[in-house]
Design an enzyme around this catalytic site. Structure first.
Site, PDB file in Angstrom:
ATOM      1  N   SER A 295     -46.508 -43.786   8.384  1.00 52.14           N
ATOM      2  CA  SER A 295     -45.693 -44.518   9.364  1.00 52.14           C
ATOM      3  C   SER A 295     -46.442 -45.604  10.131  1.00 52.14           C
ATOM      4  CB  SER A 295     -45.042 -43.544  10.347  1.00 52.14           C
ATOM      5  OG  SER A 295     -43.957 -42.890   9.727  1.00 52.14           O
TER       6      SER A 295
ATOM      7  N   LYS B 270     -44.884 -48.923   9.635  1.00 51.21           N
ATOM      8  CA  LYS B 270     -43.749 -49.403  10.431  1.00 51.21           C
ATOM      9  C   LYS B 270     -44.101 -50.666  11.220  1.00 51.21           C
ATOM     10  CE  LYS B 270     -41.030 -45.159  11.054  1.00 51.21           C
ATOM     11  NZ  LYS B 270     -41.763 -44.194  10.225  1.00 51.21           N
TER      12      LYS B 270
ATOM     13  N   SER C 185     -40.648 -42.867  15.543  1.00 53.79           N
ATOM     14  CA  SER C 185     -41.040 -42.893  14.133  1.00 53.79           C
ATOM     15  C   SER C 185     -39.939 -42.322  13.234  1.00 53.79           C
ATOM     16  CB  SER C 185     -42.350 -42.121  13.919  1.00 53.79           C
ATOM     17  OG  SER C 185     -43.039 -42.612  12.795  1.00 53.79           O
TER      18      SER C 185
END
Length: 276
Positions: A78, A81, A126
């Site tokens: 993540s 991101k 997240s």
């Protein structure tokens, strides 16, 4: 006409990328990483394999615990991101950090993701499904163009258009994470100033009168193998300190998640950074 547009866009990406490479004469790429035994002890105390890498932008120097791992590459999980938010905003897939990403209606174990979320909220908690939706909207072709222009990690987005950063072939090292973050901090990426500013603001995870932390966690699980990250930077007074913590483990216990953050905080604390 469409093929001509694609060609022009691709050409422009190549030109911009080449220009940026030339402008990075003072990049941290060639700087030696100094092993710090104190940071090494912090990592070892977790019982997991890993490293913490810190770059002091003012001194232009790296320190690390287990510096031998700072050049090795793992799934970004993540932490990607940050990159996908940049691309989603730049391409207009989503209009702003306040724009809503619709829930797909699939009930998942993380109940906080079972709802519509704006981009900023999806980033901060997240929410994987919401970002998978954005990346599908961006599409493989456009994503590959931006990956190549930025030279993000190993540049390999095979393994599924909405899973390549979670279980696919994309890999990035702690050093590459910091180099990417430096470029974001310095607005030295092929995105508009408005896009980069919006993402920097979205990354704020802690702020007070003494410092501001802009960061993102990540956790990838493939079979029994787990990779945990915390990457970002601390703005404290006139100083800027970039960090990347990385832990890996097979079937880890409940301490694994918090340890991603604590080892970076403790290592930064040795430099009196991020202390309240």
């Amino acid at each position: 006409m469409n093929s001509r547009i694609v060609f022009i866009v691709s050409f422009l990406f190549i030109v911009v990328s080449a220009f940026l490479l030339q402008s990075r004469v003072n990049s941290s790429t060639q700087l030696k990483i100094t092993e710090d035994s104190r940071v090494r002890e912090i990592v070892d105390a977790t019982g997991f394999k890993g490293t913490v890498l810190i770059y002091d932008a003012n001194k232009q120097s790296f320190i690390a615990g287990h510096a031998e791992l700072a050049e090795q590459s793992w799934l970004p999980a993540s932490t990607f991101k940050i990159f996908s938010a940049l691309v989603a905003l730049e391409t207009g897939v989503i209009a702003s950090t306040e724009s809503t990403i619709k829930w797909d209606g699939v009930v998942r174990g993380r109940t906080e993701t079972n709802t519509d979320l704006d981009l900023q909220s999806a980033f901060r908690i997240s929410a994987v499904p919401h970002f998978q939706h954005l990346v599908r909207q961006i599409g493989e072709e456009r994503m590959q163009q931006y990956i190549a222009a930025v030279e993000y990690g190993n540049g390999d987005i095979s393994g599924g258009v909405d899973t390549f950063w979670l279980t696919g072939k994309l890999r990035i090292s702690p050093r590459q994470q910091i180099e990417f973050l430096q470029r974001l901090y310095n607005s030295d990426l092929p995105f508009s100033s408005a896009t980069m500013s919006a993402v920097r603001e979205m990354m704020v995870s802690e702020t007070n009168s003494k410092y501001t932390i802009r960061a993102k966690t990540g956790w990838a699980t493939v079979g029994d193998d787990n990779t945990g990250w915390w990457v970002g930077w601390v703005e404290q007074g006139a100083g800027v300190y970039f960090f990347a913590s990385l832990l890996s483990a097979t079937s880890p216990d409940s301490t694994f998640g918090p340890a991603r953050l604590s080892i970076a905080r403790d290592a930064l604390g040795l430099l009196s950074v991020g202390e309240p």
